[in-house]
Write a protein that holds these residues in place. Structure first.
Motif, PDB file in Angstrom:
ATOM      1  N   GLY A   9       0.832  -1.213   0.000  1.00 20.41           N
ATOM      2  CA  GLY A   9       0.000   0.000   0.000  1.00 20.41           C
ATOM      3  C   GLY A   9       0.858   1.250   0.000  1.00 20.41           C
ATOM      4  O   GLY A   9       1.687   1.455   0.893  1.00 20.41           O
ATOM      5  N   GLY A  10       0.666   2.075  -1.021  1.00 18.37           N
ATOM      6  CA  GLY A  10       1.498   3.274  -1.179  1.00 18.37           C
ATOM      7  C   GLY A  10       0.733   4.565  -0.987  1.00 18.37           C
ATOM      8  O   GLY A  10       0.843   5.488  -1.777  1.00 18.37           O
ATOM      9  N   GLY A  11      -0.051   4.650   0.089  1.00 16.91           N
ATOM     10  CA  GLY A  11      -0.677   5.914   0.472  1.00 16.91           C
ATOM     11  C   GLY A  11       0.216   6.617   1.487  1.00 16.91           C
ATOM     12  O   GLY A  11       1.420   6.329   1.584  1.00 16.91           O
ATOM     13  N   LEU A  12      -0.372   7.534   2.254  1.00 15.82           N
ATOM     14  CA  LEU A  12       0.410   8.301   3.235  1.00 15.82           C
ATOM     15  C   LEU A  12       1.130   7.364   4.219  1.00 15.82           C
ATOM     16  O   LEU A  12       2.338   7.490   4.450  1.00 15.82           O
ATOM     17  CB  LEU A  12      -0.526   9.267   3.985  1.00 15.82           C
ATOM     18  N   ALA A  13       0.397   6.394   4.777  1.00 18.37           N
ATOM     19  CA  ALA A  13       0.983   5.513   5.799  1.00 18.37           C
ATOM     20  C   ALA A  13       2.108   4.665   5.205  1.00 18.37           C
ATOM     21  O   ALA A  13       3.206   4.571   5.777  1.00 18.37           O
ATOM     22  CB  ALA A  13      -0.104   4.626   6.408  1.00 18.37           C
ATOM     23  N   GLY A  14       1.856   4.049   4.060  1.00 14.40           N
ATOM     24  CA  GLY A  14       2.851   3.164   3.460  1.00 14.40           C
ATOM     25  C   GLY A  14       4.105   3.912   3.026  1.00 14.40           C
ATOM     26  O   GLY A  14       5.226   3.450   3.254  1.00 14.40           O
ATOM     27  N   ALA A 318      -8.495  -7.747   2.685  1.00 15.97           N
ATOM     28  CA  ALA A 318      -8.295  -8.318   1.355  1.00 15.97           C
ATOM     29  C   ALA A 318      -6.981  -9.070   1.148  1.00 15.97           C
ATOM     30  O   ALA A 318      -6.907  -9.917   0.275  1.00 15.97           O
ATOM     31  CB  ALA A 318      -8.422  -7.208   0.313  1.00 15.97           C
ATOM     32  N   VAL A 319      -5.933  -8.788   1.906  1.00 14.85           N
ATOM     33  CA  VAL A 319      -4.624  -9.401   1.611  1.00 14.85           C
ATOM     34  C   VAL A 319      -4.389 -10.681   2.427  1.00 14.85           C
ATOM     35  O   VAL A 319      -4.125 -11.749   1.881  1.00 14.85           O
ATOM     36  CB  VAL A 319      -3.482  -8.389   1.841  1.00 14.85           C
ATOM     37  N   PHE A 320      -4.474 -10.564   3.753  1.00 11.08           N
ATOM     38  CA  PHE A 320      -4.168 -11.724   4.613  1.00 11.08           C
ATOM     39  C   PHE A 320      -5.426 -12.449   5.112  1.00 11.08           C
ATOM     40  O   PHE A 320      -5.320 -13.476   5.768  1.00 11.08           O
ATOM     41  CB  PHE A 320      -3.345 -11.277   5.834  1.00 11.08           C
ATOM     42  N   GLY A 371      -2.187   3.168   9.207  1.00 11.27           N
ATOM     43  CA  GLY A 371      -3.129   4.022   8.478  1.00 11.27           C
ATOM     44  C   GLY A 371      -4.571   3.566   8.636  1.00 11.27           C
ATOM     45  O   GLY A 371      -4.994   3.084   9.693  1.00 11.27           O
ATOM     46  N   ARG A 372      -5.323   3.689   7.540  1.00 10.18           N
ATOM     47  CA  ARG A 372      -6.765   3.410   7.585  1.00 10.18           C
ATOM     48  C   ARG A 372      -7.079   1.941   7.849  1.00 10.18           C
ATOM     49  O   ARG A 372      -8.243   1.597   8.066  1.00 10.18           O
ATOM     50  CB  ARG A 372      -7.419   3.852   6.270  1.00 10.18           C
ATOM     51  N   MET A 373      -6.099   1.055   7.815  1.00 15.34           N
ATOM     52  CA  MET A 373      -6.379  -0.347   8.124  1.00 15.34           C
ATOM     53  C   MET A 373      -6.582  -0.558   9.614  1.00 15.34           C
ATOM     54  O   MET A 373      -7.081  -1.602  10.030  1.00 15.34           O
ATOM     55  CB  MET A 373      -5.232  -1.243   7.623  1.00 15.34           C
TER      56      MET A 373
HETATM   57  C1  LIG Z   1     -11.448  12.134  -0.238  1.00 18.17           C
HETATM   58  C2  LIG Z   1     -10.569  12.166   0.992  1.00 18.17           C
HETATM   59  C3  LIG Z   1     -10.289  13.372   1.605  1.00 18.17           C
HETATM   60  C4  LIG Z   1      -9.467  13.410   2.736  1.00 18.17           C
HETATM   61  N1  LIG Z   1      -9.189  14.614   3.316  1.00 18.17           N
HETATM   62  C5  LIG Z   1      -8.363  14.657   4.373  1.00 18.17           C
HETATM   63  C6  LIG Z   1      -8.026  15.902   4.983  1.00 18.17           C
HETATM   64  O1  LIG Z   1      -8.478  16.968   4.566  1.00 18.17           O
HETATM   65  N2  LIG Z   1      -7.191  15.884   6.069  1.00 18.17           N
HETATM   66  C7  LIG Z   1      -6.674  14.710   6.562  1.00 18.17           C
HETATM   67  O2  LIG Z   1      -5.900  14.760   7.524  1.00 18.17           O
HETATM   68  N3  LIG Z   1      -6.993  13.539   6.014  1.00 18.17           N
HETATM   69  C8  LIG Z   1      -7.818  13.484   4.939  1.00 18.17           C
HETATM   70  N4  LIG Z   1      -8.142  12.278   4.377  1.00 18.17           N
HETATM   71  C9  LIG Z   1      -7.718  11.059   5.054  1.00 18.17           C
HETATM   72  C10 LIG Z   1      -6.276  10.725   4.812  1.00 18.17           C
HETATM   73  O3  LIG Z   1      -5.914  11.084   3.509  1.00 18.17           O
HETATM   74  C11 LIG Z   1      -6.172   9.245   5.027  1.00 18.17           C
HETATM   75  O4  LIG Z   1      -6.338   8.983   6.385  1.00 18.17           O
HETATM   76  C12 LIG Z   1      -4.857   8.715   4.639  1.00 18.17           C
HETATM   77  O5  LIG Z   1      -4.416   9.225   3.412  1.00 18.17           O
HETATM   78  C13 LIG Z   1      -4.976   7.212   4.560  1.00 18.17           C
HETATM   79  O6  LIG Z   1      -3.724   6.751   4.201  1.00 18.17           O
HETATM   80  P1  LIG Z   1      -3.447   5.212   4.039  1.00 18.17           P
HETATM   81  O7  LIG Z   1      -2.045   5.152   3.589  1.00 18.17           O
HETATM   82  O8  LIG Z   1      -3.866   4.475   5.237  1.00 18.17           O
HETATM   83  O9  LIG Z   1      -4.439   4.712   2.874  1.00 18.17           O
HETATM   84  P2  LIG Z   1      -4.579   5.088   1.354  1.00 18.17           P
HETATM   85  O10 LIG Z   1      -4.110   6.448   1.083  1.00 18.17           O
HETATM   86  O11 LIG Z   1      -5.975   4.747   0.958  1.00 18.17           O
HETATM   87  O12 LIG Z   1      -3.575   4.103   0.612  1.00 18.17           O
HETATM   88  C14 LIG Z   1      -3.823   2.727   0.504  1.00 18.17           C
HETATM   89  C15 LIG Z   1      -3.014   2.180  -0.639  1.00 18.17           C
HETATM   90  O13 LIG Z   1      -3.050   0.764  -0.640  1.00 18.17           O
HETATM   91  C16 LIG Z   1      -3.173   0.300  -1.967  1.00 18.17           C
HETATM   92  N5  LIG Z   1      -3.694  -1.080  -1.960  1.00 18.17           N
HETATM   93  C17 LIG Z   1      -4.930  -1.515  -1.586  1.00 18.17           C
HETATM   94  N6  LIG Z   1      -4.993  -2.853  -1.697  1.00 18.17           N
HETATM   95  C18 LIG Z   1      -3.778  -3.272  -2.131  1.00 18.17           C
HETATM   96  C19 LIG Z   1      -3.222  -4.556  -2.415  1.00 18.17           C
HETATM   97  N7  LIG Z   1      -3.913  -5.679  -2.311  1.00 18.17           N
HETATM   98  N8  LIG Z   1      -1.930  -4.612  -2.837  1.00 18.17           N
HETATM   99  C20 LIG Z   1      -1.179  -3.478  -2.969  1.00 18.17           C
HETATM  100  N9  LIG Z   1      -1.677  -2.251  -2.718  1.00 18.17           N
HETATM  101  C21 LIG Z   1      -2.954  -2.161  -2.295  1.00 18.17           C
HETATM  102  C22 LIG Z   1      -4.091   1.315  -2.611  1.00 18.17           C
HETATM  103  O14 LIG Z   1      -4.016   1.282  -4.020  1.00 18.17           O
HETATM  104  C23 LIG Z   1      -3.522   2.599  -2.023  1.00 18.17           C
HETATM  105  O15 LIG Z   1      -2.444   3.070  -2.770  1.00 18.17           O
HETATM  106  C24 LIG Z   1      -8.949  12.209   3.265  1.00 18.17           C
HETATM  107  C25 LIG Z   1      -9.234  10.985   2.646  1.00 18.17           C
HETATM  108  C26 LIG Z   1     -10.033  10.953   1.522  1.00 18.17           C
HETATM  109  C27 LIG Z   1     -10.314   9.635   0.915  1.00 18.17           C
END
Ligand SMILES: Cc1cc2nc3c(=O)[nH]c(=O)nc-3n(C[C@H](O)[C@H](O)[C@H](O)COP(=O)(O)OP(=O)(O)OC[C@H]3O[C@@H](n4cnc5c(N)ncnc54)[C@H](O)[C@@H]3O)c2cc1C
Length: 400
Positions: A9-14, A318-320, A371-373
């Protein structure tokens, strides 16, 4: 090859986990299906009310502790110095509808504080900018700053003539990309010069410009630095230039530190032995490739990121296939009220390792969840989306 760590997962947390682990000398592979929610988010980071949230027994802040969240706050400013913020002192930013809201970490020029002293506000309205409603923004600015005259200035950009001709709206990210070119910066410079002739400086003018993010574009920032008045930018509806800017900055940093990125294919299968994950398997173009590591980070973004899938019969990690905490009530009936499903996720121990939500038994010894998990928090209601994802990603990077 045996990696020190694989991040799924390559969002903020990853990304933050990956950067931190690389800084610590680890060899990390980050596998991500897509770009993550940063590109949708406004690009500002909210940390929520620390004291209240860490008092909730299972909240991620209770596990992480205030100091770790504060450290992550400072860490992001170090990683991405265009962000400004002081712990516990949120700043005002403009929403896409021109309303003020508070945020904790804010890219330079999204800070709306200069508006407080303005007696004239020049609101630029780029023609055809998607999801931008100039009259609504003007009315809202006028209501919030009754001491200022709000003047709407329409702006036509040659570059987008063909878009306008066919009636196609121009997304904020496309406008932002144009402003970031040499031609875009020149256009803006000319516009500032023309506008300067009509503005009376005694009125403390402030210019509001939507659809750009100069913090992530040094050339444009220099142009705006030369403006004879403060320029305030506006957050965007998704996709957002500032969110995109943060995403690209983190990706570049991870790569610059030697991290390996595999974007576009997700982890489909895993191999587990004696409570430890050995290999993850990625399927791309009909071919399966296995990657082995000593430890793993699961940062697949919960319900929004597709890390948790929902069907009429099942809510599934979905993964594990890890068991999830799922609230007894799935949804709430109040419009804009609490939605309990937002708290769905994986329960963890203090090393972010997954445990059973009821028996609390440790499930996998070499996986850290970020992160969101994570279970037991709600980014919308508690306004701590950035804070939890950043701080848990940072800790996961320390633990890899
Ligand atoms: C529309 C929106 C607006 C937001 N606005 C704000 C804000 O104003 N202020 C704030 O603080 N926070 C905000 N957030 C929340 C914040 O952005 C999230 O809490 C944070 O980005 C979540 O990061 P994450 O890395 O957990 O997940 P995500 O950013 O969702 O990243 C998850 C990653 O995992 C990948 N993935 C999923 N399944 C698999 C798999 N099987 N194999 C490989 N990769 C996989 C996805 O493709 C994705 O790249 C907002 C969120 C959203 C959706």
């Amino acid at each position: 090859m045996m990696w020190d760590g694989i991040i799924i997962g390559g969002g903020l947390a990853g990304l933050v986990a990956g950067i931190r682990a690389q800084e610590r000398g680890k060899q990390v592979l980050l596998i991500s299906e897509g770009a993550g929610s940063l590109t949708f988010a406004a690009g500002v980071l909210d940390f929520g009310r620390m004291e209240e949230l860490q008092a909730q027994e299972n909240h991620p802040y209770a596990l992480l502790g205030e100091q770790a969240v504060r450290d992550a706050f400072r860490y992001l400013i170090g990683l991405c110095p265009v962000y400004h913020g002081e712990w516990g002192r949120p700043q005002a930013v403009l929403t896409p509808l021109g309303m003020l809201r508070q945020a904790d970490l804010v890219p330079f020029r999204l800070d709306a504080s200069p508006l407080a002293g303005a007696r004239e506000i020049i609101l630029m309205a780029p023609e055809g900018l998607k999801d931008f409603f100039p009259e609504v923004v003007k009315t809202n600015l006028q209501k919030q700053f009754p001491g200022a005259a709000v003047r709407l200035q329409r702006l036509r950009v040659e570059e987008f003539t063909n878009w306008h001709r066919v009636g196609k709206p121009v997304p904020a990210t496309v406008y932002a990309k144009f402003w970031c070119t040499r031609q875009g910066a020149l256009t803006l410079q000319n516009l500032l010069q023309e506008t300067a002739l009509e503005v009376r400086s005694g009125l403390n003018p402030v210019m509001v410009i939507p659809g750009l993010s100069s913090a992530f574009c040094p050339g444009l920032a220099q142009t705006l630095d030369k403006a004879p008045w403060p320029v305030v930018e506006v957050t965007s509806f998704p996709p957002s230039p500032a969110g995109q800017g943060l995403y690209e900055t983190l990706k570049e940093e991870f790569r610059a530190l030697g991290g390996e990125l595999l974007i576009g294919s997700g982890v489909g299968r895993v191999e587990i032995e004696s409570q430890a994950v050995r290999r993850v398997i990625v399927k791309s173009r009909g071919k399966e490739t296995a990657f082995a590591a000593r430890a793993f980070v699961l940062a697949t973004g919960g319900l929004f990121g597709r890390g948790i899938t929902v069907s009429p019969t099942e809510v599934r990690e979905a993964v594990f296939g890890l068991p999830l905490y799922v609230p007894a009530e799935w949804s709430g009936s109040a419009f804009l009220g609490e939605q309990p499903y937002a708290r769905t996720g994986i329960a963890v121990d203090d090393r972010l390792r997954p445990r059973h939500p009821i028996s609390r038994e440790l499930l996998l010894t070499n996986v850290h969840v970020a992160g969101r998990m994570l279970a037991h928090w709600d980014p919308w209601l508690e306004r701590c989306g950035g804070g939890v994802s950043l701080a848990s990603g940072f800790l996961a990077g320390e633990l890899l």
